[in-house]
Design a protein around this motif. Structure first.
Motif, PDB file in Angstrom:
ATOM      1  N   GLY A   1      -8.095 -21.151  -4.865  1.00 16.97           N
ATOM      2  CA  GLY A   1      -9.404 -20.678  -5.290  1.00 16.97           C
ATOM      3  C   GLY A   1     -10.378 -20.472  -4.151  1.00 16.97           C
ATOM      4  O   GLY A   1     -11.263 -19.607  -4.230  1.00 16.97           O
ATOM      5  N   ARG A   2     -10.229 -21.249  -3.069  1.00 16.64           N
ATOM      6  CA  ARG A   2     -11.120 -21.130  -1.910  1.00 16.64           C
ATOM      7  C   ARG A   2     -10.471 -20.385  -0.748  1.00 16.64           C
ATOM      8  O   ARG A   2     -11.160 -20.068   0.231  1.00 16.64           O
ATOM      9  N   MET A   3      -9.151 -20.124  -0.859  1.00 15.64           N
ATOM     10  CA  MET A   3      -8.441 -19.544   0.278  1.00 15.64           C
ATOM     11  C   MET A   3      -7.765 -18.221  -0.107  1.00 15.64           C
ATOM     12  O   MET A   3      -8.433 -17.193  -0.174  1.00 15.64           O
ATOM     13  N   THR A   4      -6.490 -18.224  -0.411  1.00 14.59           N
ATOM     14  CA  THR A   4      -5.750 -16.966  -0.592  1.00 14.59           C
ATOM     15  C   THR A   4      -6.224 -16.139  -1.771  1.00 14.59           C
ATOM     16  O   THR A   4      -6.026 -14.918  -1.797  1.00 14.59           O
ATOM     17  N   HIS A   5      -6.834 -16.778  -2.783  1.00 11.99           N
ATOM     18  CA  HIS A   5      -7.226 -16.044  -3.984  1.00 11.99           C
ATOM     19  C   HIS A   5      -8.737 -16.035  -4.189  1.00 11.99           C
ATOM     20  O   HIS A   5      -9.220 -15.819  -5.308  1.00 11.99           O
ATOM     21  N   ALA A   6      -9.482 -16.226  -3.108  1.00 10.68           N
ATOM     22  CA  ALA A   6     -10.940 -16.187  -3.206  1.00 10.68           C
ATOM     23  C   ALA A   6     -11.428 -14.828  -3.707  1.00 10.68           C
ATOM     24  O   ALA A   6     -12.463 -14.743  -4.378  1.00 10.68           O
ATOM     25  N   SER A   7     -10.663 -13.762  -3.417  1.00 10.89           N
ATOM     26  CA  SER A   7     -11.078 -12.414  -3.827  1.00 10.89           C
ATOM     27  C   SER A   7     -11.030 -12.224  -5.334  1.00 10.89           C
ATOM     28  O   SER A   7     -11.581 -11.259  -5.864  1.00 10.89           O
TER      29      SER A   7
ATOM     30  N   ASP B   1       0.825  -1.209   0.000  1.00 11.82           N
ATOM     31  CA  ASP B   1       0.000   0.000   0.000  1.00 11.82           C
ATOM     32  C   ASP B   1       0.859   1.259   0.000  1.00 11.82           C
ATOM     33  O   ASP B   1       0.570   2.229  -0.715  1.00 11.82           O
ATOM     34  N   ALA B   2       1.947   1.252   0.764  1.00 15.03           N
ATOM     35  CA  ALA B   2       2.816   2.428   0.822  1.00 15.03           C
ATOM     36  C   ALA B   2       3.457   2.717  -0.526  1.00 15.03           C
ATOM     37  O   ALA B   2       3.538   3.875  -0.960  1.00 15.03           O
ATOM     38  N   VAL B   3       3.906   1.670  -1.208  1.00 16.29           N
ATOM     39  CA  VAL B   3       4.536   1.880  -2.524  1.00 16.29           C
ATOM     40  C   VAL B   3       3.515   2.391  -3.526  1.00 16.29           C
ATOM     41  O   VAL B   3       3.774   3.346  -4.285  1.00 16.29           O
ATOM     42  N   LEU B   4       2.340   1.786  -3.565  1.00 12.05           N
ATOM     43  CA  LEU B   4       1.307   2.219  -4.511  1.00 12.05           C
ATOM     44  C   LEU B   4       0.893   3.663  -4.250  1.00 12.05           C
ATOM     45  O   LEU B   4       0.750   4.468  -5.183  1.00 12.05           O
ATOM     46  N   ARG B   5       0.713   4.016  -2.979  1.00 11.00           N
ATOM     47  CA  ARG B   5       0.273   5.377  -2.663  1.00 11.00           C
ATOM     48  C   ARG B   5       1.393   6.400  -2.808  1.00 11.00           C
ATOM     49  O   ARG B   5       1.137   7.586  -2.994  1.00 11.00           O
ATOM     50  N   ALA B   6       2.643   5.934  -2.717  1.00 10.26           N
ATOM     51  CA  ALA B   6       3.763   6.856  -2.905  1.00 10.26           C
ATOM     52  C   ALA B   6       3.912   7.270  -4.368  1.00 10.26           C
ATOM     53  O   ALA B   6       4.461   8.335  -4.667  1.00 10.26           O
ATOM     54  N   VAL B   7       3.422   6.423  -5.276  1.00 13.30           N
ATOM     55  CA  VAL B   7       3.636   6.654  -6.708  1.00 13.30           C
ATOM     56  C   VAL B   7       2.373   7.096  -7.428  1.00 13.30           C
ATOM     57  O   VAL B   7       2.407   8.016  -8.253  1.00 13.30           O
ATOM     58  N   LEU B   8       1.237   6.442  -7.135  1.00 12.09           N
ATOM     59  CA  LEU B   8       0.031   6.639  -7.933  1.00 12.09           C
ATOM     60  C   LEU B   8      -0.851   7.755  -7.410  1.00 12.09           C
ATOM     61  O   LEU B   8      -0.973   7.960  -6.199  1.00 12.09           O
ATOM     62  N   ARG B   9      -1.478   8.459  -8.346  1.00 13.27           N
ATOM     63  CA  ARG B   9      -2.413   9.532  -8.042  1.00 13.27           C
ATOM     64  C   ARG B   9      -3.684   9.312  -8.858  1.00 13.27           C
ATOM     65  O   ARG B   9      -3.685   8.566  -9.836  1.00 13.27           O
ATOM     66  N   PRO B  10      -4.800   9.961  -8.491  1.00 12.78           N
ATOM     67  CA  PRO B  10      -6.023   9.817  -9.276  1.00 12.78           C
ATOM     68  C   PRO B  10      -5.773  10.092 -10.760  1.00 12.78           C
ATOM     69  O   PRO B  10      -5.129  11.075 -11.126  1.00 12.78           O
ATOM     70  N   GLY B  11      -6.277   9.181 -11.584  1.00 16.04           N
ATOM     71  CA  GLY B  11      -6.068   9.292 -13.021  1.00 16.04           C
ATOM     72  C   GLY B  11      -4.896   8.489 -13.537  1.00 16.04           C
ATOM     73  O   GLY B  11      -4.754   8.302 -14.752  1.00 16.04           O
ATOM     74  N   ASP B  12      -4.049   7.990 -12.633  1.00 14.31           N
ATOM     75  CA  ASP B  12      -2.893   7.187 -13.042  1.00 14.31           C
ATOM     76  C   ASP B  12      -3.312   5.755 -13.355  1.00 14.31           C
ATOM     77  O   ASP B  12      -4.397   5.289 -12.969  1.00 14.31           O
ATOM     78  N   HIS B  13      -2.400   5.060 -14.025  1.00 10.69           N
ATOM     79  CA  HIS B  13      -2.654   3.696 -14.476  1.00 10.69           C
ATOM     80  C   HIS B  13      -1.486   2.809 -14.060  1.00 10.69           C
ATOM     81  O   HIS B  13      -0.330   3.220 -14.115  1.00 10.69           O
ATOM     82  N   VAL B  14      -1.798   1.589 -13.605  1.00 16.84           N
ATOM     83  CA  VAL B  14      -0.778   0.631 -13.207  1.00 16.84           C
ATOM     84  C   VAL B  14      -1.046  -0.693 -13.916  1.00 16.84           C
ATOM     85  O   VAL B  14      -2.198  -1.106 -14.069  1.00 16.84           O
ATOM     86  N   ILE B  15       0.012  -1.334 -14.360  1.00 15.82           N
ATOM     87  CA  ILE B  15      -0.065  -2.672 -14.952  1.00 15.82           C
ATOM     88  C   ILE B  15       0.300  -3.691 -13.883  1.00 15.82           C
ATOM     89  O   ILE B  15       1.306  -3.530 -13.178  1.00 15.82           O
ATOM     90  N   ILE B  16      -0.528  -4.738 -13.748  1.00 17.51           N
ATOM     91  CA  ILE B  16      -0.279  -5.778 -12.749  1.00 17.51           C
ATOM     92  C   ILE B  16      -0.280  -7.144 -13.433  1.00 17.51           C
ATOM     93  O   ILE B  16      -0.780  -7.276 -14.553  1.00 17.51           O
ATOM     94  N   PRO B  17       0.265  -8.173 -12.780  1.00 15.08           N
ATOM     95  CA  PRO B  17       0.205  -9.520 -13.376  1.00 15.08           C
ATOM     96  C   PRO B  17      -1.236  -9.997 -13.483  1.00 15.08           C
ATOM     97  O   PRO B  17      -2.076  -9.673 -12.630  1.00 15.08           O
ATOM     98  N   ASP B  18      -1.518 -10.789 -14.514  1.00 14.25           N
ATOM     99  CA  ASP B  18      -2.865 -11.340 -14.639  1.00 14.25           C
ATOM    100  C   ASP B  18      -3.071 -12.540 -13.726  1.00 14.25           C
ATOM    101  O   ASP B  18      -4.133 -13.175 -13.769  1.00 14.25           O
ATOM    102  N   ASP B  19      -2.091 -12.844 -12.901  1.00 13.05           N
ATOM    103  CA  ASP B  19      -2.231 -13.866 -11.863  1.00 13.05           C
ATOM    104  C   ASP B  19      -1.612 -13.373 -10.564  1.00 13.05           C
ATOM    105  O   ASP B  19      -0.932 -14.099  -9.858  1.00 13.05           O
ATOM    106  N   ALA B  20      -1.870 -12.101 -10.257  1.00 11.71           N
ATOM    107  CA  ALA B  20      -1.296 -11.468  -9.065  1.00 11.71           C
ATOM    108  C   ALA B  20      -1.856 -12.079  -7.786  1.00 11.71           C
ATOM    109  O   ALA B  20      -2.926 -12.701  -7.776  1.00 11.71           O
ATOM    110  N   TYR B  21      -1.141 -11.880  -6.699  1.00 17.46           N
ATOM    111  CA  TYR B  21      -1.617 -12.281  -5.379  1.00 17.46           C
ATOM    112  C   TYR B  21      -2.984 -11.654  -5.122  1.00 17.46           C
ATOM    113  O   TYR B  21      -3.225 -10.475  -5.411  1.00 17.46           O
ATOM    114  N   GLY B  22      -3.906 -12.433  -4.557  1.00 17.96           N
ATOM    115  CA  GLY B  22      -5.264 -11.967  -4.343  1.00 17.96           C
ATOM    116  C   GLY B  22      -5.352 -10.721  -3.477  1.00 17.96           C
ATOM    117  O   GLY B  22      -6.213  -9.858  -3.702  1.00 17.96           O
ATOM    118  N   GLY B  23      -4.494 -10.595  -2.482  1.00 15.05           N
ATOM    119  CA  GLY B  23      -4.529  -9.417  -1.620  1.00 15.05           C
ATOM    120  C   GLY B  23      -4.120  -8.155  -2.351  1.00 15.05           C
ATOM    121  O   GLY B  23      -4.695  -7.070  -2.130  1.00 15.05           O
TER     122      GLY B  23
END
Length: 379
Positions: free
Chosen positions: A339-345, A82-104
């Motif tokens: 699918g039922r645990m860490t990545h249910a989200s 959260d600290a890294v994302l909020r240190a860099v990103l602002r409203p209107g910004d765009h971030v690319i993430i893995p299509d199999d990222a950690y659920g959290g």
């Protein structure tokens, strides 16, 4: 400091205490510090949310291990993310993430940051052309996991660092699965590294924590400001436990990796396993990249059960040594159903994981016992 990893893990930031000669960093269990007059801090400490000597030792060691200039410790891996994302990103910004990222991580971006006006694109990061195609003028960050959680895909960090640089974006790498012993993203061109220190760095399933390491002074200042302002810091005992874990990281990662290779070999030949996901095998689509940027291939293994989701759930309930639990990276082996645990989200999203998927965190027990346990559970 010596270049040897194990030497740095044991000694960086951990000089003998000058007052007592203690060879182990003391647990500075204090919330505040006496000052020599108004504004006259002793050794730079005034309040333990802002700084604590035990935490400082941990932060210095983390920076050394990742070959960075600055380290910051957090109360959890998600607080660090959260600290890294909020240190860099602002409203209107765009971030690319893995299509199999950690659920959290997906949940934080999808459910929290999008409400703040941040946009994101899930992409298979091993496909560099696909990453380039998703870059926009608003793209400020590429967020990398390598290996990814739980599908164990590998991203070419050095190549993605170049792509990010050309786009004027930062490359952030979650290095939790590999640990700095197996992989050092800053050396490969990344701008910032994130860890859940709960996992391999702590290594004993007895402490929750996170870390951020960078050599970018301006970025570090923003992260340090958020660390102090938001206050998601580890207590001194948590910092001490993580430091204790770091001392054995090198030997543990060697054993995790060796045991995982034994488990993978057993799974590959089992009729109930349709596919093994592990970057150390030649069949892995990103094996060559893993060989290039990793020392070994780690202790995380995933596989697909040939008989589907219900069979995968049954395997998770039948193991004796592999404990059914979330988390990973401890000395004990764990098994879970993402699918039922860490990545249910991720259910119902582009990041939903296969129902027949089982994830293993291979510990440092005797490999023969672990293989026997899994084979018995598979039937």
């Amino acid at each position: 400091m010596s270049d040897g990893f194990a030497t740095r893990a044991i000694h960086a930031g951990q000089e003998a205490d000058p007052a007592t000669g203690s060879v182990i960093v003391p647990i500075h269990a204090t919330s505040t510090y006496a000052q020599d007059g108004v504004g006259g801090m002793r050794a730079g400490y005034e309040y333990s949310r802002t700084g604590n000597p035990t935490r400082t030792a941990l932060e210095e060691c983390l920076a050394e291990l990742e070959r960075g200039r600055y380290g910051r410790a957090f109360a959890s891996g998600m607080a660090a993310t959260d600290a890294v994302l909020r240190a860099v990103l602002r409203p209107g910004d765009h971030v690319i993430i893995p299509d199999d990222a950690y659920g959290g991580t997906f949940r934080l971006i999808d459910k929290v940051l999008t409400g703040w006006g941040v946009e994101f694109s899930p992409v298979r990061l091993s496909d560099v052309d696909a990453v380039r195609a998703e870059i926009r003028p608003e793209t400020k960050m590429i967020w990398v996991e390598s290996p990814t959680n739980p599908l164990l895909n590998i991203a070419d960090i050095a190549v993605l660092a170049q792509v990010a640089r050309q786009a004027g974006a930062l490359l952030a790498v979650d290095n939790t699965f590999a640990s700095p012993y197996l992989q050092q993203p800053l050396e490969l061109g990344a701008d910032v590294v994130v860890h859940s220190t709960t996992k391999y760095l702590g290594g004993h399933s007895d402490v929750v924590g996170g870390a951020v390491v960078t050599s970018d002074e301006a970025l570090h200042e923003r992260i340090a400001f958020l660390q102090n302002t938001a206050g998601a810091v580890p207590g001194p005992f948590d910092a001490w436990l993580t430091l204790r874990g770091l001392k054995t990281l090198a030997v543990r990662m060697e054993r995790h990796s060796a045991n995982a290779e034994r488990v993978v070999a057993a799974l590959q030949s089992h009729r109930k396993v349709s596919k093994v996901l592990y970057p150390g095998i030649a069949e892995h689509p990103n094996h060559d990249v893993a060989v290039k940027q990793m020392r070994h291939f780690g202790g995380m293994v995933s596989f697909l059960h040939a008989d589907g989701e219900q069979a995968a759930l049954e395997v998770c309930s039948r193991t004796r040594l592999f404990t059914l639990a979330e988390s990973l990276g401890g000395v004990e082996s764990l098994i879970e159903h993402p699918g039922r645990m860490t990545h249910a989200s991720t259910a119902g999203s582009l990041l939903q994981v296969p129902g027949e998927l089982v994830r293993l965190s291979v510990g440092i027990e005797d490999a023969d016992d672990l293989v026997e346990d899994l084979l018995a559970a598979l039937g």
